[in-house]
Motif scaffolding. Sequence first.
Motif, PDB file in Angstrom:
ATOM      1  N   ASP A 230      -8.514  10.631  22.669  1.00 26.65           N
ATOM      2  CA  ASP A 230      -7.121  10.838  22.254  1.00 26.65           C
ATOM      3  C   ASP A 230      -6.164  10.211  23.262  1.00 26.65           C
ATOM      4  O   ASP A 230      -5.180   9.558  22.877  1.00 26.65           O
ATOM      5  CB  ASP A 230      -6.812  12.326  22.116  1.00 26.65           C
TER       6      ASP A 230
ATOM      7  N   GLY B 294      -7.513  21.105  29.527  1.00 24.43           N
ATOM      8  CA  GLY B 294      -8.068  20.112  28.607  1.00 24.43           C
ATOM      9  C   GLY B 294      -7.295  18.811  28.547  1.00 24.43           C
ATOM     10  O   GLY B 294      -7.737  17.862  27.911  1.00 24.43           O
TER      11      GLY B 294
ATOM     12  N   GLN C 123     -13.541  13.907  23.597  1.00 30.15           N
ATOM     13  CA  GLN C 123     -12.483  13.827  22.586  1.00 30.15           C
ATOM     14  C   GLN C 123     -11.110  13.706  23.232  1.00 30.15           C
ATOM     15  O   GLN C 123     -10.269  12.928  22.792  1.00 30.15           O
ATOM     16  CB  GLN C 123     -12.517  15.035  21.651  1.00 30.15           C
ATOM     17  N   ALA C 124     -10.874  14.462  24.306  1.00 32.00           N
ATOM     18  CA  ALA C 124      -9.581  14.390  25.000  1.00 32.00           C
ATOM     19  C   ALA C 124      -9.348  13.002  25.557  1.00 32.00           C
ATOM     20  O   ALA C 124      -8.231  12.465  25.462  1.00 32.00           O
ATOM     21  CB  ALA C 124      -9.529  15.428  26.115  1.00 32.00           C
TER      22      ALA C 124
ATOM     23  N   ASP D  96     -20.450  21.811  24.912  1.00 34.16           N
ATOM     24  CA  ASP D  96     -19.152  21.983  24.262  1.00 34.16           C
ATOM     25  C   ASP D  96     -18.026  21.408  25.125  1.00 34.16           C
ATOM     26  O   ASP D  96     -17.139  20.719  24.625  1.00 34.16           O
ATOM     27  CB  ASP D  96     -18.897  23.460  23.962  1.00 34.16           C
ATOM     28  N   GLU D  97     -18.074  21.676  26.441  1.00 32.68           N
ATOM     29  CA  GLU D  97     -17.068  21.114  27.345  1.00 32.68           C
ATOM     30  C   GLU D  97     -17.137  19.587  27.350  1.00 32.68           C
ATOM     31  O   GLU D  97     -16.105  18.921  27.319  1.00 32.68           O
ATOM     32  CB  GLU D  97     -17.264  21.628  28.777  1.00 32.68           C
ATOM     33  N   GLU D  98     -18.343  19.065  27.402  1.00 34.98           N
ATOM     34  CA  GLU D  98     -18.505  17.609  27.385  1.00 34.98           C
ATOM     35  C   GLU D  98     -17.883  16.999  26.133  1.00 34.98           C
ATOM     36  O   GLU D  98     -17.165  16.007  26.207  1.00 34.98           O
ATOM     37  CB  GLU D  98     -19.982  17.223  27.476  1.00 34.98           C
ATOM     38  N   LYS D  99     -18.148  17.602  24.987  1.00 36.34           N
ATOM     39  CA  LYS D  99     -17.576  17.101  23.722  1.00 36.34           C
ATOM     40  C   LYS D  99     -16.054  17.147  23.759  1.00 36.34           C
ATOM     41  O   LYS D  99     -15.385  16.208  23.328  1.00 36.34           O
ATOM     42  CB  LYS D  99     -18.101  17.918  22.533  1.00 36.34           C
ATOM     43  N   LYS D 100     -15.501  18.247  24.271  1.00 30.52           N
ATOM     44  CA  LYS D 100     -14.038  18.377  24.362  1.00 30.52           C
ATOM     45  C   LYS D 100     -13.457  17.308  25.287  1.00 30.52           C
ATOM     46  O   LYS D 100     -12.413  16.727  24.991  1.00 30.52           O
ATOM     47  CB  LYS D 100     -13.649  19.771  24.859  1.00 30.52           C
ATOM     48  N   TYR D 101     -14.111  17.056  26.406  1.00 34.24           N
ATOM     49  CA  TYR D 101     -13.617  16.050  27.354  1.00 34.24           C
ATOM     50  C   TYR D 101     -13.694  14.645  26.761  1.00 34.24           C
ATOM     51  O   TYR D 101     -12.783  13.844  26.920  1.00 34.24           O
ATOM     52  CB  TYR D 101     -14.382  16.117  28.667  1.00 34.24           C
TER      53      TYR D 101
ATOM     54  N   LYS E 170      -8.927  21.472  34.152  1.00 31.61           N
ATOM     55  CA  LYS E 170      -9.917  22.484  33.765  1.00 31.61           C
ATOM     56  C   LYS E 170      -9.203  23.765  33.341  1.00 31.61           C
ATOM     57  O   LYS E 170      -9.623  24.450  32.422  1.00 31.61           O
ATOM     58  CB  LYS E 170     -10.867  22.767  34.921  1.00 31.61           C
TER      59      LYS E 170
END
Length: 156
Positions: free
Chosen positions: A151, A19, A147-148, A140-145, A80
Motif C-alpha cells: 500500500d 502498522g 500488505q502495508a 499474520d504479522e508478516e502478511k500485514k507488513y 509496531k
Amino acid sequence: MSNLSAGKGTDAPILFKAGTVIFAQGKPSKYLYLVKRGEVRLIKFKGQNLSAIQLCGERDILNEVAILTNKPNELTAIAKTDVELVLVDQKDVLSVINSSPSWIPEIFETLCERLKHTQDMIEEHNLATEKDPRLVMSKDEEKKYIQALADFNSQG
C-alpha cells in the motif's frame, strides 16, 4: 500526516498508527527519526520473505545510515505500536555536519560503514531473532507488513 507532504521536519512529534510504514527499503530518505514514544520494527525484505532486524523504542534514532550516506533505505520501518516520532530533515542534519570541522564528516562516514557491516552480519546470521524473541513475527504479522508495504509503495 499532512505536515509530511510539505517536506519540512518538525520538533513536534508526529503520530504514526500501529502498522504504518514509516520508510521503505529501496526508497530515498528525507528524514532522520527520533522515537519519542512507542515501538518501531525494522525489517528487511528479501523477495516475499521478511527478516526482523531490530525493535526500536523511546530515544532510538531511525534512518541514520541512509540520511548520512545519502543512499536509499536498506531497511523498512513499520510502527509496531502507535508511535510518536520527531522528524529531522536530512538537509538540517547534513548542514550541521558540514559546518563542523572537516574531520567530522569522515568520522560519520566511518561509523556508518561499520554500522552497515554490523547490520549485514546480524541479518546474514539471523542473530536478531535469536537474541530478542520480541522480533519474531507471526505469519499474520508478516502478511500485514507485506500488505502495508505494498500500500505504501502504491502511493508513490
